[in-house]
Design an enzyme around this catalytic site. Structure first.
Site, PDB file in Angstrom:
ATOM      1  N   ARG A  68       0.859  -1.205   0.000  1.00  0.00           N
ATOM      2  CA  ARG A  68       0.000   0.000   0.000  1.00  0.00           C
ATOM      3  C   ARG A  68       0.883   1.239   0.000  1.00  0.00           C
ATOM      4  O   ARG A  68       1.675   1.450   0.900  1.00  0.00           O
ATOM      5  CB  ARG A  68      -0.903   0.007   1.240  1.00  0.00           C
ATOM      6  N   ARG A 182      -4.134   3.711  17.404  1.00  0.00           N
ATOM      7  CA  ARG A 182      -4.909   3.064  16.331  1.00  0.00           C
ATOM      8  C   ARG A 182      -4.646   3.819  15.046  1.00  0.00           C
ATOM      9  O   ARG A 182      -3.972   4.841  15.045  1.00  0.00           O
ATOM     10  CB  ARG A 182      -6.395   3.123  16.722  1.00  0.00           C
ATOM     11  N   LYS A 183      -5.269   3.365  13.933  1.00  0.00           N
ATOM     12  CA  LYS A 183      -5.149   4.113  12.684  1.00  0.00           C
ATOM     13  C   LYS A 183      -5.754   5.512  12.832  1.00  0.00           C
ATOM     14  O   LYS A 183      -6.589   5.741  13.725  1.00  0.00           O
ATOM     15  CB  LYS A 183      -5.856   3.372  11.550  1.00  0.00           C
ATOM     16  N   GLY A 441     -17.007  -5.515   2.141  1.00  0.00           N
ATOM     17  CA  GLY A 441     -17.066  -6.954   2.376  1.00  0.00           C
ATOM     18  C   GLY A 441     -17.307  -7.380   3.806  1.00  0.00           C
ATOM     19  O   GLY A 441     -17.627  -8.543   4.070  1.00  0.00           O
ATOM     20  N   CYS A 446     -14.490  -0.502   4.823  1.00  0.00           N
ATOM     21  CA  CYS A 446     -13.508   0.180   3.976  1.00  0.00           C
ATOM     22  C   CYS A 446     -14.164   0.748   2.717  1.00  0.00           C
ATOM     23  O   CYS A 446     -13.709   1.731   2.160  1.00  0.00           O
ATOM     24  CB  CYS A 446     -12.406  -0.786   3.564  1.00  0.00           C
ATOM     25  N   GLY A 447     -15.228   0.100   2.264  1.00  0.00           N
ATOM     26  CA  GLY A 447     -15.969   0.585   1.089  1.00  0.00           C
ATOM     27  C   GLY A 447     -17.053   1.578   1.473  1.00  0.00           C
ATOM     28  O   GLY A 447     -17.873   1.958   0.645  1.00  0.00           O
TER      29      GLY A 447
END
Ligand code: SRM
Ligand code: SF4
Length: 516
Positions: A68, A182-183, A441, A446-447
Site C-alpha cells: 500500500r 490506532r489508525k 465486504g 472500507c468501502g
C-alpha cells in the site's frame, strides 16, 4: 515521543507487539527477511510489523503480498505510474493494482524477496509506502482537482505533501508519529463539494473564511468500524494554511498518542480511535490539551464551512481554471487495473496532458491539463472502451472495497459481484439520476457502506436452510454538502436474491423504470 506509563493498564496484543519491537524497526531487517523468505519469518514481523512499511501479508494468497503506497492528495506522475506498472508486471496474472477509497494505490502479487529492489525503485521516483498500515496516519486526502478547479477555494497539494513529510519524516519513517493507539485518517480540503468525505475522517480540515481570510475549520473524530460509526464533530477552531494546519495536526497526534495509555485507548482496540478520547474528555478539555501541546491559544468559535456544492464525481470533460485546458475523468471499474492498464493511463497523461494523473476517492483517475484542441482525439482513444468517461449510471458510481478475493476479513466477494450486478441493472433499468452504490465486504466498512445512497455490507445469510453469502442493506447516506451517514434498513439478504431487492429499491426510491 514520550508515552505516559501506567502499569495498571493492560495492553492489547498489538501494543505488546509494538512494545517488544517498534514496527519501523523492521526496515533495517528487510534485506535479511528477503533472503530468508517469508516462511521463515517470525509471525509478528510478518503479519503485524511489516505493515509499518506498507507491506501486507495476505493470508488468502500467502507469499503474494500487497503493497500500500502513499499518494498525498491522490496526485502522481506518469513516471511514477509506470514504475508501479513495472513492479507488478513481473508477477504476470498475479500482479494487479487497486485504487483505494483514500485516493491511493495498492499493488498486489508482490514477492518479499523483491521488496528491497522495489523500495529503491519507489524512492528513485519520490514515492513511499511507509506507515500506510496499522497504527499510523493513512493516505492524506484532498480535492482531486486541487489547483485546476474553477470553483476552488484553496489549493491543498503543497499542504498535503508537507503534512506527509512531517508524519513520515520525508518518507524515511517517523518514530514520533507512528505509535498511535490506532489508525488515523486526515483529510485537507479546499473544494466546495466536500470532496474528501470530511465526516468520516478522524481529523478533517474544511474550508472556512474568517473576516474574508481563507482558513480551515476542523472536524474531529469521524470514523467507521465494526464496533461503532461516528460522524466527525466540530472542534470549532480555525487555522490558517499551511503552517498552522501542520502544527495543529502534529499537536493532535501527540495528544492522542501520549494520552492513549492513561485513557485506556491502548487496552481495547475496539475503543481506541480518536473519537473515544474526545468522548472521555469532552471537546472542551480536548481543545485545552491540544492548546497546551501547541504552546499557544487556538482561535475558537470558528466560522461555518464553505461547502456549497453537491459532490462531483469528476468523470467526463471539465474546463479547468487555466483557460484552454480541461481535466478528463476516466472510470476505472471498481478501481482495479493490471500493468497494461497502468501503462495506458500513463500514456494518456503524457500524450494529452502534462504527465500528471490524479486518483479520486471514487476509485477513478483524472487526467488534467488536456488542451482543448486535444480533447476530441482523447475521447476517440480505444482505451476509453475499457475506461470510459461516461459509463452507465450504476457502474459509474460503484465503489467497492477489496473483498474476499484478497482480504481475509471479507464475508463476501465484492468487486466482481458488485460490477456484474451494476452492469445487469443498468441494462434492465432506466435510472434517471446517479445512484451511488458502496460495497463493503465486512463491517470494517472500507468501502464506506454508510456513505452510499445504497450501501451493501457483507454478512452471512440463510437461504433454503443453508448459510450463504449475504449483505446488510444501508440507505440514506449523503455525501458532499450536508453529508451524513446512512443506516441499515434491511438485514441478511442472500446475495442470490439481491438483484431483485435492488431492482425494487431503485424503482421505488430512485425513480428507475424498467426498460421496454
Ligand atoms: Fe480499510 C482494515 C482495505 C479504506 C476501515 N482495510 C483493512 C485491511 C488492511 C484489513 C486487512 O489486513 O486485510 C484491508 C486490506 C485489504 C486488501 O488486501 O486490500 C483494508 N481499507 C482498505 C482499502 C484498500 C479498501 C479499498 O478497496 O479501497 C482502503 C485503503 C485506504 C488507503 O489507501 O489507506 C481502505 N478502511 C478504509 C476506510 C475508508 C476511508 O478511509 O474513507 C475505512 C473506514 C474509515 C475509517 O477508517 O474510519 C476503513 N479498514 C478499516 C478498518 C476498521 C477500523 C476500525 O477502527 O475498526 C479496518 C480493521 C482494522 O483497522 O483493524 C480496516
Ligand atoms: Fe477487507 Fe472488510 Fe475492509 Fe473489505 S471492508 S477490505 S472485506 S476489511
Amino acid at each position: 515521543m514520550t508515552i505516559a506509563t501506567n502499569t495498571k493498564v493492560k495492553l492489547n496484543k498489538i501494543e505488546k507487539v509494538k512494545a517488544a519491537k517498534h514496527g519501523l524497526d523492521v526496515k533495517q531487517e528487510l534485506e535479511s527477511f528477503a533472503q530468508m523468505g517469508w516462511e521463515a519469518m517470525e509471525e509478528d514481523d510478518l503479519i503485524i510489523r511489516l505493515k509499518w512499511l506498507g507491506i501486507f501479508f495476505r493470508p488468502v494468497t500467502p507469499g503474494k503480498f500487497m503493497l500500500r503506497l502513499r499518494i498525498p492528495n491522490g496526485i502522481l506522475s506518469s513516471e511514477q505510474m509506470r514504475t508501479l506498472a513495472e513492479i507488478i508486471e513481473r508477477y504476470g496474472d498475479d500482479g494487479s493494482a487497486d485504487i483505494t477509497t483514500r485516493q491511493n494505490i495498492q499493488l498486489r502479487g508482490v514477492h518479499l524477496e523483491d521488496i528491497p529492489d522495489i523500495f529503491q525503485k519507489l524512492e528513485a521516483v519520490g514515492m513511499t509506502s511507509i506507515q500506510s498500515g496499522m497504527d499510523n496516519v493513512r493516505n492524506l486526502t484532498g480535492s482531486p482537482v486541487a489547483g485546476i478547479d474553477p470553483d476552488e477555494l484553496f489549493d491543498t497539494r503543497e499542504l498535503n505533501q508537507k503534512l506527509q513529510d512531517l508524519i513520515t519524516n520525508k518518507g524515511q519513517g517517523s518514530y514520533e508519529f507512528s505509535n498511535l493507539p490506532r489508525k488515523l485518517n486526515i483529510a485537507v480540503d479546499g473544494a466546495r463539494d466536500n470532496s474528501i468525505h470530511a465526516e468520516i475522517n478522524d481529523i478533517a480540515f474544511i474550508p472556512a473564511f474568517k473576516d474574508g481570510e481563507f482558513g480551515f475549520n476542523v472536524l474531529i473524530g469521524g470514523y467507521l468500524s465494526a464496533q461503532r460509526c461516528a460522524e466527525a464533530i466540530p472542534m470549532d477552531v480555525w487555522v490558517k494554511p499551511n503552517d498552522e494546519v501542520i502544527e495543529l495536526s502534529a499537536a493532535i497526534l501527540k495528544v492522542y498518542s501520549e494520552n492513549g495509555l492513561e485513557e485506556g485507548l491502548r487496552e481495547n482496540r475496539g475503543k481506541s480511535r480518536l473519537m473515544w478520547l474526545v468522548d472521555k474528555w469532552g471537546m472542551n478539555r480536548f481543545r485545552i490539551e491540544v492548546e497546551k501541546k501547541l504552546g499557544k491559544s487556538l482561535y475558537f468559535a470558528a466560522p461555518k464551512d464553505e461547502y456549497t456544492m453537491e459532490k462531483r464525481d469528476h468523470l467526463g470533460v471539465h474546463p479547468q481554471i487555466q483557460e484552454g485546458y480541461s481535466y478528463i475523468g476516466i472510470h476505472i471499474p471498481v478501481g482495479h487495473l493490471n500493468a497494461q492498464g497502468m501503462y495506458d493511463i500513463a500514456r494518456l497523461a503524457d500524450v494529452y496532458g502534462n504527465g500528471e494523473i490524479r486518483a479520486t476517492v471514487e476509485q477513478n483517475f483524472i487526467i488534467p491539463f488536456v488542451a482543448d484542441e486535444k480533447v476530441e482525439a482523447f475521447l476517440a482513444e480505444p482505451i476509453l472502451q475499457q475506461y470510459p468517461v461516461n459509463p452507465s449510471p450504476l457502474v459509474r458510481s460503484l465503489i467497492s472495497c477489496t473483498g474476499a478475493r484478497y482480504c481475509n476479513f471479507a464475508l463476501v466477494e465484492t468487486k466482481q459481484r458488485g460490477l456484474k450486478l451494476a452492469q445487469e441493472l443498468d441494462t434492465e433499468l432506466n435510472i434517471p439520476e446517479r445512484v451511488r452504490i458502496h460495497w463493503t465486504g465486512c463491517p470494517n466498512s472500507c468501502g464506506q457502506a454508510q456513505a452510499g445512497d445504497i450501501g451493501l455490507m457483507g454478512t452471512k445469510a440463510k437461504k433454503d436452510g443453508q448459510v450463504v453469502e449475504g449483505v446488510n442493506l444501508f440507505t440514506g447516506g449523503k455525501v458532499g454538502k450536508d453529508a451524513h451517514l446512512g443506516s441499515v434498513t434491511q438485514k441478511s439478504i442472500p446475495c442470490d436474491d439481491l438483484k431483485s431487492v435492488l431492482k425494487d429499491l431503485l424503482i421505488s426510491d430512485f425513480g428507475a423504470t424498467v426498460k421496454s
